[in-house]
Design a protein around this motif. Structure first.
Motif, PDB file in Angstrom:
ATOM      1  N   ARG A 108     -40.370 -54.414 -35.596  1.00 50.17           N
ATOM      2  CA  ARG A 108     -40.195 -53.159 -36.317  1.00 50.17           C
ATOM      3  C   ARG A 108     -39.195 -52.246 -35.606  1.00 50.17           C
ATOM      4  NH1 ARG A 108     -46.256 -50.984 -37.888  1.00 50.17           N
ATOM      5  NH2 ARG A 108     -46.532 -52.121 -39.834  1.00 50.17           N
ATOM      6  N   THR A 109     -38.735 -51.224 -36.352  1.00 47.89           N
ATOM      7  CA  THR A 109     -37.900 -50.196 -35.751  1.00 47.89           C
ATOM      8  C   THR A 109     -38.306 -48.839 -36.312  1.00 47.89           C
ATOM      9  OG1 THR A 109     -35.643 -49.367 -35.481  1.00 47.89           O
ATOM     10  CG2 THR A 109     -36.137 -50.503 -37.524  1.00 47.89           C
ATOM     11  N   ALA A 131     -32.647 -59.877 -32.035  1.00 46.52           N
ATOM     12  CA  ALA A 131     -32.708 -58.413 -31.913  1.00 46.52           C
ATOM     13  C   ALA A 131     -32.227 -57.797 -33.221  1.00 46.52           C
ATOM     14  CB  ALA A 131     -31.856 -57.936 -30.741  1.00 46.52           C
ATOM     15  N   GLN A 132     -32.772 -56.647 -33.574  1.00 46.91           N
ATOM     16  CA  GLN A 132     -32.480 -56.059 -34.883  1.00 46.91           C
ATOM     17  C   GLN A 132     -31.003 -55.726 -35.081  1.00 46.91           C
ATOM     18  OE1 GLN A 132     -35.329 -52.854 -34.758  1.00 46.91           O
ATOM     19  NE2 GLN A 132     -36.764 -53.991 -36.016  1.00 46.91           N
ATOM     20  N   SER A 133     -30.342 -55.320 -34.011  1.00 49.75           N
ATOM     21  CA  SER A 133     -28.935 -54.916 -34.127  1.00 49.75           C
ATOM     22  C   SER A 133     -27.962 -56.094 -34.080  1.00 49.75           C
ATOM     23  CB  SER A 133     -28.589 -53.933 -33.005  1.00 49.75           C
ATOM     24  OG  SER A 133     -28.779 -54.534 -31.731  1.00 49.75           O
ATOM     25  N   TYR A 175     -32.892 -58.889 -48.158  1.00 48.69           N
ATOM     26  CA  TYR A 175     -32.810 -59.071 -49.611  1.00 48.69           C
ATOM     27  C   TYR A 175     -31.729 -60.100 -49.958  1.00 48.69           C
ATOM     28  CZ  TYR A 175     -31.914 -58.072 -54.527  1.00 48.69           C
ATOM     29  OH  TYR A 175     -31.733 -58.189 -55.884  1.00 48.69           O
ATOM     30  N   MET A 176     -30.619 -60.077 -49.210  1.00 46.31           N
ATOM     31  CA  MET A 176     -29.516 -61.001 -49.483  1.00 46.31           C
ATOM     32  C   MET A 176     -29.834 -62.419 -49.036  1.00 46.31           C
ATOM     33  SD  MET A 176     -27.165 -59.384 -51.064  1.00 46.31           S
ATOM     34  CE  MET A 176     -25.864 -60.607 -50.915  1.00 46.31           C
ATOM     35  N   ASN A 178     -33.492 -49.702 -40.306  1.00 49.81           N
ATOM     36  CA  ASN A 178     -34.511 -50.359 -41.124  1.00 49.81           C
ATOM     37  C   ASN A 178     -33.989 -50.623 -42.535  1.00 49.81           C
ATOM     38  OD1 ASN A 178     -37.405 -51.231 -41.331  1.00 49.81           O
ATOM     39  ND2 ASN A 178     -37.403 -49.685 -42.938  1.00 49.81           N
ATOM     40  N   GLU A 179     -33.271 -49.667 -43.096  1.00 50.14           N
ATOM     41  CA  GLU A 179     -32.694 -49.861 -44.427  1.00 50.14           C
ATOM     42  C   GLU A 179     -31.657 -50.979 -44.424  1.00 50.14           C
ATOM     43  OE1 GLU A 179     -32.022 -49.439 -48.455  1.00 50.14           O
ATOM     44  OE2 GLU A 179     -33.650 -48.697 -47.176  1.00 50.14           O
TER      45      GLU A 179
END
Length: 424
Positions: free
Chosen positions: A219-220, A188-190, A234-235, A226-227
């Motif tokens: 997606r969100t 999950a995104q969170s 990126y990390m 999202n940022e």
């Protein structure tokens, strides 16, 4: 006093003019009202009414006044909202169905439209309603109310991934030619802490040349979240992000997205483990299991036999008779973790698109779709897929343990690596 006949004639002419004016007024008023009666006819849900109205605008567009429509919509907005919520609850039992509906209504094939058409013409449709196959219908349309109507998965799935920050070569070098195992973790995104606890424990095995690992997300619409995900990827470069709204009712879309990515970027891998971010995976035990099994076209996991559909609308596992009419599901492997042989990934992906959608991803992928492809599902006791005792020897004998909190990952990892502990 004037001529009486002349006065009588003037009176009747005036009366006739008034009657004509009233007749004309009534005629135009009737034209404005009649289409609205059709638009708000009983027995249809508000969403369907709006869609039907748009499709029939050729017939009624010139007669319906904007001010009348706005007034009618304001008067009926409260009733429409209640009916829409009621319609969603019939399938998913609560308002959490909204993200699921969003995926149906907003995710349409774009750049891969030609791919979908070619699959439509070559793959048989598998029905999750009765398990039968049929010739594809090339004129299928998205139902007005997909929450209540069976729809083919290809009409709601958008292919493709957001791979800008993904380190594909590290996850699957040479398209998996020398890769024994690819572990794809649905997250999950969170769940940032869940991902970090996995990265700092059993995901260390991804440093091996023959093992690859990545998380799978959707997606969100939350710009801040999202940022944050962009920065995280990126990390670490280990997050595959598909083109679907990330929600519970879209878990099937998430698994299909996982299959699509593996089929496109890692088609030569020997085995793929699908698992979740609340799992502890004993990777050494899993690699030993792979070495001891040389089957093809197989799914290993914890088998669920003769499970019956939940018909209570109060349950999140609720499945209506319209979506699945059978008395019991085909034999499937439970979703927290299951192992696929690499030779079935492409078939599972393409066939799932031509199968009627179901939100229970394990029933859908490893049950309905796998049965239609005659893929073996084998029980492996090492897949616990449940919470178990944290005794070190129990953990070492298991491949997968479920319902693990982020803080608990470290304790299990320590038990796995402690060489002073001896097990029989």
């Amino acid at each position: 006093m004037g001529n009486p006949n002349s006065k009588r004639m003037t009176f009747f002419m005036t009366l006739n003019a008034v009657i004509i004016i009233i007749f004309i007024y009534v005629s135009f008023s009737t034209k404005d009202i009649l289409p609205l009666k059709h638009l708000h006819s009983a027995g249809t849900l508000p969403m369907r009414r709006r869609i039907e109205h748009r499709s029939s605008s050729v017939h009624y567009g010139s007669t319906i006044k904007r001010n009348v429509l706005k007034r009618k919509e304001r008067n009926s907005s409260e009733t429409s909202k209640q009916l829409e919520v009621k319609g969603a609850s019939l399938l998913h039992s609560n308002i959490e169905a909204a993200p699921f509906f969003l995926a149906y209504s907003t995710q349409q094939p774009k750049s891969s439209e030609s791919l979908m058409k070619s699959q439509q013409n070559t793959m048989p449709i598998v029905s999750s309603i009765n398990g039968s196959s049929s010739v594809p219908n090339t004129s299928s349309e998205i139902p007005a109310l997909p929450l209540l109507t069976p729809v083919l998965t290809r009409t709601v799935y958008e292919p493709g991934h957001l791979n800008e920050e993904l380190d594909i070569k590290r996850i699957c070098i040479d398209r998996g030619l020398f890769l024994r195992l690819l572990i794809l973790i649905t997250s999950a995104q969170s769940h940032f802490m869940a991902r970090m606890s996995i990265r700092q424990t059993w995901m260390h095995y991804a440093s091996r040349r023959d093992v690859g690992m990545a998380f799978v997300l959707g997606r969100t619409t939350n710009a801040t979240l999202n940022e944050s995900l962009n920065k995280e990827n990126y990390m670490y470069g280990d997050m595959i992000r598909g083109n679907f709204i990330d929600s519970y009712f879209n878990l099937t879309l998430k698994t299909i997205s996982m299959l699509e990515w593996a089929d496109m970027h890692c088609p030569r891998v020997k085995y793929i483990l699908k698992t979740d971010d609340d799992m502890f995976i004993n990777v050494p035990r899993l690699l030993d299991f792979i070495d001891g099994h040389k089957d093809t076209r197989t799914i290993y996991g914890r088998l669920a036999r003769r499970w019956k559909p939940v018909r209570s609308s109060k349950s999140k596992y609720f499945v209506s008779y319209k979506l699945y009419s059978g008395l019991q599901y085909p034999t499937f492997t439970t979703g927290p973790a299951y192992l696929l042989t690499g030779d079935i990934v492409h078939e599972l992906y393409t066939q799932s698109l031509n199968t009627y959608y179901m939100q229970l991803e394990d029933v859908f992928i490893t049950g309905i779709v796998s049965k239609s492809l005659e893929i073996m599902r084998l029980h492996a006791k090492e897949f616990r897929n449940s919470r178990t005792s944290f005794l070190p020897c129990n953990i070492r004998k298991a491949i997968s343990v479920h319902m693990i909190k982020p803080s608990e990952q470290y304790n299990l990892w320590k038990s796995l690596l402690d060489s002073s502990i001896k097990c029989k």
